[in-house]
Design an enzyme around this catalytic site. Sequence first.
Site, PDB file in Angstrom:
ATOM      1  N   HIS A 242       0.828  -1.214   0.000  1.00 46.05           N
ATOM      2  CA  HIS A 242       0.000   0.000   0.000  1.00 46.05           C
ATOM      3  C   HIS A 242       0.866   1.271   0.000  1.00 46.05           C
ATOM      4  CE1 HIS A 242      -3.573  -2.424   0.776  1.00 46.05           C
ATOM      5  NE2 HIS A 242      -3.071  -2.888   1.904  1.00 46.05           N
TER       6      HIS A 242
HETATM    7  O1  RIB Z   1      -5.210   0.673   4.030  1.00 45.75           O
HETATM    8  C1  RIB Z   1      -3.811   0.617   4.031  1.00 45.75           C
HETATM    9  C2  RIB Z   1      -3.240   1.736   4.839  1.00 45.75           C
HETATM   10  O2  RIB Z   1      -3.643   1.619   6.196  1.00 45.75           O
HETATM   11  C3  RIB Z   1      -1.699   1.722   4.875  1.00 45.75           C
HETATM   12  O3  RIB Z   1      -1.232   3.047   5.001  1.00 45.75           O
HETATM   13  C4  RIB Z   1      -1.394   0.963   6.126  1.00 45.75           C
HETATM   14  O4  RIB Z   1      -0.118   1.318   6.685  1.00 45.75           O
HETATM   15  C5  RIB Z   1      -2.489   1.426   7.032  1.00 45.75           C
HETATM   16  O5  RIB Z   1      -2.093   2.663   7.595  1.00 45.75           O
END
Ligand code: RIB
Length: 315
Positions: A242
């Site tokens: 992500h």
């Molecule tokens: O949905 C993914 C996000 O949420 C990423 O930034 C992960 O680190 C959490 O913060």
Amino acid sequence: MPTRIILDTDPGADDALAILLMLSSPEIQLEALTTVHGNVTIDKTTRNALALLEFLNAKNIPVAQGCSLPLVKPPHQAQGEVVHGSSGMGRTNLTEPTLKPIETHAVDYLIERFLAEPKELTLFAVGPLTNVALAIRKEPKFAQAVKKLVIMGGAIRSGGNMSPLAEFNISEDPHAAHIVFNSGIPITLIPLDVTYKCLLTSADIERLNKIDSPIARFVRDVTADYMEFYLKYEGFAGCALHDPLTVAAIIAPELLTFESHYVNVDISGGVSTGKTYADFMKVTKKPANIKVALDVKGREFVELFIERMENLAKQ
Ligand code: RIB
Ligand code: CA
């Protein structure tokens, strides 16, 4: 000239991987970290940021501690600990940092830095947007001083990962996201629609660990809980990169397919609170406010990530 970046973050396993990728990319000059509540409590996200910079011998990068709670709704750190481990850094054992955060609060630090050099600095936000929203509200000149804001967050056509509709960062502080999305700052959004196409697999981890290096072992250990979570709950043997995918907006934008749309977030308080939506049919007649990544060459990005980790591991 490298892109000068300040990163607002809630480390967090994938946050840590994003920091490794930024530090291994000559296209980027990472100038500071500001921490925020999110995956784990603010004390843990700040400790993790300091410990990571010390581990990476990047002690020159200042860390400013930020908000411990969302603007309105209660936090859900327990959800973060399932994915990132109770420390927030998976199964790593980073030594307790000797580094301390700077005295200045993250919100004030963001205001100071961006007003000192208007339109020179790029802000990355890969956690809940509480710090960024308060900087916008506290200093009316802040929004126009930000050159560009790259956000990991949201789910446009994709389902959510915190609720059936909402992605974690936005869901954790939907009111902050609403302030940021409507601030006028030039925003690039990297949502789940593309991050779930960038899966780091155990085969990638094995390839990296052919190099006998603390960096390779760190990537293996920080993703261990993450990998287990995805296999158990989401049915695939890998973990979505992500936060690291936001870095592609600078180092490999050709891997991303962007569209500009009017995008907002639901704060109505019902079941879809935190849902991010794009006005694809232009029914609101509102101008586009966000450049959204809606497709990605996912495997190519993961290959680029591993190559940069291999280079870092060999140093
Ligand atoms: O949905 C993914 C996000 O949420 C990423 O930034 C992960 O680190 C959490 O913060
Ligand atoms: Ca994060």
